[in-house]
Design a protein around this motif. Structure first.
Motif, PDB file in Angstrom:
ATOM      1  N   GLN A  64       8.933   4.058 -32.979  1.00  0.00           N
ATOM      2  CA  GLN A  64       7.968   3.305 -33.189  1.00  0.00           C
ATOM      3  C   GLN A  64       6.562   3.970 -32.860  1.00  0.00           C
ATOM      4  N   GLY A  65       6.410   4.963 -31.955  1.00  0.00           N
ATOM      5  CA  GLY A  65       5.517   5.559 -31.695  1.00  0.00           C
ATOM      6  C   GLY A  65       4.500   4.793 -30.639  1.00  0.00           C
ATOM      7  N   VAL A  66       4.958   3.622 -29.916  1.00  0.00           N
ATOM      8  CA  VAL A  66       4.341   2.964 -28.931  1.00  0.00           C
ATOM      9  C   VAL A  66       4.864   2.913 -27.648  1.00  0.00           C
ATOM     10  N   LEU A  67       4.032   2.469 -26.594  1.00  0.00           N
ATOM     11  CA  LEU A  67       4.412   2.126 -25.500  1.00  0.00           C
ATOM     12  C   LEU A  67       5.121   0.931 -25.208  1.00  0.00           C
ATOM     13  N   ILE A  68       6.248   0.792 -24.646  1.00  0.00           N
ATOM     14  CA  ILE A  68       7.084  -0.428 -24.600  1.00  0.00           C
ATOM     15  C   ILE A  68       7.127  -0.734 -23.055  1.00  0.00           C
ATOM     16  N   GLY A  69       6.732   0.120 -22.043  1.00  0.00           N
ATOM     17  CA  GLY A  69       6.645  -0.172 -20.401  1.00  0.00           C
ATOM     18  C   GLY A  69       5.798   0.972 -19.754  1.00  0.00           C
ATOM     19  N   ALA A  70       5.269   0.540 -18.678  1.00  0.00           N
ATOM     20  CA  ALA A  70       4.734   1.390 -17.875  1.00  0.00           C
ATOM     21  C   ALA A  70       4.710   1.031 -16.516  1.00  0.00           C
ATOM     22  N   THR A  71       4.397   1.952 -15.561  1.00  0.00           N
ATOM     23  CA  THR A  71       4.329   1.627 -13.995  1.00  0.00           C
ATOM     24  C   THR A  71       3.161   2.410 -13.454  1.00  0.00           C
ATOM     25  N   SER A  72       2.266   1.789 -12.790  1.00  0.00           N
ATOM     26  CA  SER A  72       1.444   2.497 -12.244  1.00  0.00           C
ATOM     27  C   SER A  72       1.230   2.282 -10.539  1.00  0.00           C
ATOM     28  N   VAL A  73       1.721   3.574  -9.969  1.00  0.00           N
ATOM     29  CA  VAL A  73       1.734   3.162  -8.351  1.00  0.00           C
ATOM     30  C   VAL A  73       0.707   4.042  -7.851  1.00  0.00           C
ATOM     31  N   GLY A  74      -0.161   3.471  -6.693  1.00  0.00           N
ATOM     32  CA  GLY A  74      -0.996   4.178  -6.100  1.00  0.00           C
ATOM     33  C   GLY A  74      -2.136   3.331  -5.509  1.00  0.00           C
ATOM     34  N   PRO A  75      -3.174   3.820  -4.972  1.00  0.00           N
ATOM     35  CA  PRO A  75      -4.072   3.184  -4.065  1.00  0.00           C
ATOM     36  C   PRO A  75      -4.859   1.990  -5.047  1.00  0.00           C
ATOM     37  N   ASP A  79       0.880  -1.124  -0.128  1.00  0.00           N
ATOM     38  CA  ASP A  79      -0.109   0.071  -0.010  1.00  0.00           C
ATOM     39  C   ASP A  79       0.804   1.359   0.150  1.00  0.00           C
ATOM     40  N   PRO A  80       1.314   1.876  -0.965  1.00  0.00           N
ATOM     41  CA  PRO A  80       0.257   1.794  -2.263  1.00  0.00           C
ATOM     42  C   PRO A  80       0.843   0.663  -3.196  1.00  0.00           C
ATOM     43  N   GLU A  81      -0.273   0.205  -4.067  1.00  0.00           N
ATOM     44  CA  GLU A  81      -0.042  -0.758  -5.055  1.00  0.00           C
ATOM     45  C   GLU A  81       1.138  -0.470  -6.083  1.00  0.00           C
ATOM     46  N   ILE A  82       1.739  -1.462  -6.553  1.00  0.00           N
ATOM     47  CA  ILE A  82       2.892  -0.929  -7.538  1.00  0.00           C
ATOM     48  C   ILE A  82       2.560  -1.991  -8.645  1.00  0.00           C
ATOM     49  N   GLY A  83       2.146  -1.402  -9.639  1.00  0.00           N
ATOM     50  CA  GLY A  83       1.869  -2.329 -10.972  1.00  0.00           C
ATOM     51  C   GLY A  83       3.087  -1.630 -11.959  1.00  0.00           C
ATOM     52  N   ALA A  84       3.358  -2.916 -12.886  1.00  0.00           N
ATOM     53  CA  ALA A  84       4.398  -2.502 -14.091  1.00  0.00           C
ATOM     54  C   ALA A  84       4.202  -3.420 -14.890  1.00  0.00           C
ATOM     55  N   VAL A  85       4.358  -2.940 -16.218  1.00  0.00           N
ATOM     56  CA  VAL A  85       4.184  -3.884 -17.348  1.00  0.00           C
ATOM     57  C   VAL A  85       5.344  -3.673 -18.408  1.00  0.00           C
TER      58      VAL A  85
END
Length: 491
Positions: free
Chosen positions: A436-447, A384-390
Motif C-alpha cells: 500500500q505504500g503507507v505506514l501502519i505502525g511506528a514507535t518513537s522512543v526518546g526524551p 524516561d525516555p518516553e516510549i510512544g507508539a501508534v
C-alpha cells in the motif's frame, strides 16, 4: 416500590468518558442523570494520568539535575518526596474530593446521583431506591479496576495498587513491583529516583511486552541505570507478609523481599455488576463488544475501559465524542417526529445545541455521525525516555500477513540526539505496508518520544503515502527529524 422517573439519558459511571458525555448532553439541554459511586472524573485525575505525571515530572527533574555533571559543571541533588505528595494532594486531587467536578456537571444542568447504577430492564436503571427510565438511551462508562491475580496468600496482605502508590505520603525504603507494563515501569522509575530500592518482577520474558522489543530493551536499560532490579520470566506463586515486609515467591524457588508490594498486573471491567442480563447482554465477558458508534444494543452505548480498546483517557474522550453526536442526532430525529405529530418533547434546548454541533462537524444526521477508527491509536509510556507508539507493531503486522517493510534509526545518530548527549537513548521505528505504500505502525522512543509521536500518528491515521513523507521538510535540528532517517532506512 420505587416510582419510575422519566429522563432523556442516564449515564452510569462518570469517569472521563462518562463525565464528558453527561456534561455535553446536559449542556445541550437534555435531561441527564449521571450516576457515580466513587469520584466524578474517575481514575485519571485522582489515581492515574494527572498525579502520576506530577510524580514523573518530579523524578525527571531529579534525573536532569544529575545529568549536569559532564554537561555544565557539577550538581548535588537531595530528593524530597514531601512537595510531590503535597502537590498531588492539594493541586491534583483536592485531597481526593470531587466537589469541583460534581459542581461542574450540575452547573450544566445535569443531575448527580451517588451510588451504583445497574439495569433493571431495557432503558431502565436502578440506583439505590431510585429508578430511571431513559427516553433516548443509557451510556455506560463504569471503567475498570485493578485486576489482582489469584496468587496464594496475596489477598490477605496489605499490598498496594496504583491508588496507594499515588496517595503515599512517606516513601518506603524498598518496593516490589509485580508487573512490568507501562504503569509498573513508570512508578518503579519514579520511586527509584527518589531513593527507594525497587525490584520489578514480570511474568513475560520482557517488560512492556505489548510494545516493540527494541522499546523493551531501552526501557529496561533506563530503569536499571536508575538502580531498578528487573526480573523477567518469573511467575509469582506465593506472597507472604510478616507484619513488616513482603516476600514474593516465584517459580524455580526464587524469592524477593520488600517493605511494600505494588501489584500492577492489568485492569478488569466488572460487567457482572451492571445487570446486563436484564437487557439481553452477556455479562460473562472480559469487555463489552460495541459497534463503531459504541452501541452495545440499540439504545445502550459504552465508552472507555469497558469497550476493551485500551485503558487510555484519550480513548474514552474520543469515544465520548462519537456517543454525544449519536445521541444528539437521535434526539433531533425524535424531536422532528414529535413536532410532526404535534406532540411536545422534553428535549427542549437540545435541538439548537445539536444544530450548532452539526454545523461544526461534531454531529448531524445518523449518516454523518463519526465512526470509531482505532488504526492510529496512540499510546505513550511516560518513562524516561518516553516510549510512544501508534498502530501495529512489526510482529502484529507480520502475523496479519502484511508485506512489511521496517525502517529504524537510533536517536543518538541524529544531530539533536548528538547535541543532547546525556539521556539521548531512543530510536524511531517505522512499520510500513509495502504493497500500500503507507505506514501502519511506528514507535518513537526518546526524551520527547510522546511528542514526536504526533507526526507519526497523523501519518498512520491519514494513510499519508510514503512518497509524501519522504518529501516533507523536517525542521533541523529536532528529535522528529530522525523520522526522515528512518524513512531512508525503510527504502
Amino acid at each position: 416500590m420505587a416510582e419510575l422517573e422519566l429522563v432523556d439519558v442516564v449515564v452510569v459511571g462518570l469517569g472521563v468518558g462518562g463525565e464528558e458525555v453527561a456534561e455535553r448532553l446536559a449542556e445541550a439541554g437534555l435531561s441527564v442523570v449521571g450516576i457515580e459511586r466513587d469520584l466524578v472524573g474517575g481514575e485519571c485525575p485522582y489515581w492515574g494520568c494527572i498525579p502520576s505525571k506530577m510524580m514523573i515530572r518530579a523524578g525527571n527533574a531529579l534525573a536532569e539535575a544529575r545529568r549536569v555533571d559532564g554537561l555544565a559543571g557539577t550538581a548535588q541533588v537531595q530528593p524530597d518526596w514531601a512537595p510531590v505528595a503535597k502537590r498531588i494532594r492539594e493541586e491534583a486531587t483536592d485531597t481526593w474530593d470531587d466537589t469541583v467536578a460534581a459542581e461542574r456537571f450540575t452547573s450544566k444542568g445535569g443531575r448527580l446521583v451517588r451510588g451504583s447504577g445497574r439495569f433493571d430492564g431495557p432503558g431502565r436503571v436502578r440506583a439505590g431506591d431510585q429508578v430511571f427510565q431513559a427516553r433516548h438511551g443509557v451510556v455506560l462508562g463504569t471503567g475498570s479496576r485493578p485486576s489482582v491475580p489469584p496468587i496464594d496468600g496475596l489477598a490477605d496482605t496489605p499490598y498496594w495498587t496504583n491508588h496507594q502508590a499515588i496517595e503515599v505520603e512517606q516513601l518506603p525504603e524498598s518496593l516490589l513491583v509485580l508487573g512490568g507494563g507501562a504503569i509498573g515501569l513508570e512508578l518503579a522509575q519514579v520511586f527509584a529516583r527518589f531513593g527507594v530500592r525497587v525490584t520489578v518482577v514480570e511474568a513475560f520474558d520482557r517488560v512492556l511486552a505489548v510494545e516493540e522489543p527494541e522499546a523493551s530493551d531501552v526501557a529496561a536499560a533506563a530503569l536499571r541505570a536508575d538502580g531498578v532490579e528487573i526480573h523477567t520470566g518469573v511467575r509469582a506463586e506465593r506472597v507472604e507478609h510478616d507484619g513488616a515486609r513482603f516476600t514474593l515467591h516465584g517459580g524455580g524457588g526464587v524469592e524477593f523481599t520488600g517493605d511494600r508490594l505494588l501489584v500492577v498486573t492489568g485492569r478488569k471491567a466488572h460487567l457482572e455488576e451492571l445487570g446486563l442480563d436484564t437487557i439481553g447482554v452477556d455479562a460473562n465477558q472480559r469487555y463489552l463488544p460495541v459497534d463503531d458508534r459504541l452501541h452495545v444494543t440499540d439504545q445502550v452505548w459504552a465508552v472507555g475501559d469497558l469497550t476493551g480498546e485500551g485503558a487510555f483517557t484519550h480513548i474514552a474522550m474520543y469515544q465520548a465524542g462519537i456517543v454525544i453526536a449519536d445521541v444528539l442526532a437521535r434526539a433531533r430525529q425524535a424531536e422532528a417526529g414529535a413536532d410532526a405529530s404535534g406532540t411536545s418533547s422534553v428535549v427542549g434546548g437540545a435541538m439548537g445545541a445539536s444544530s450548532s454541533l452539526a454545523a461544526s462537524g461534531s454531529s448531524g444526521s445518523a449518516g454523518t455521525v463519526p465512526r470509531a477508527d482505532y488504526r492510529a491509536l496512540p499510546r505513550v509510556t511516560f518513562t524516561d525516555p518516553e516510549i510512544g507508539a501508534v498502530g501495529l507493531t512489526e510482529r502484529q503486522a507480520r502475523e496479519r500477513g502484511i508485506n512489511v517493510q521496517v525502517g529504524f534509526t537510533k536517536l543518538s545518530s541524529s544531530t539533536r540526539g548528538w547535541i543532547h548527549q546525556v539521556g539521548d537513548d531512543g530510536f524511531i521505528k517505522l512499520v510500513a505496508d509495502a504493497d500500500q505504500g503507507v505506514l501502519i505502525g511506528a514507535t518513537s522512543v526518546g526524551p520527547s518520544g510522546g511528542e514526536v509521536l504526533s507526526a507519526l500518528v497523523v501519518a498512520v491515521h491519514a494513510a499519508v503515502p510514503l512518497s509524501q513523507l519522504r518529501h516533507m521538510i523536517y525542521a533541523y535540528p529536532t528529535f522528529h527529524r530522525a523520522i526522515e532517517s528512518a524513512l531512508r532506512d525503510l527504502s
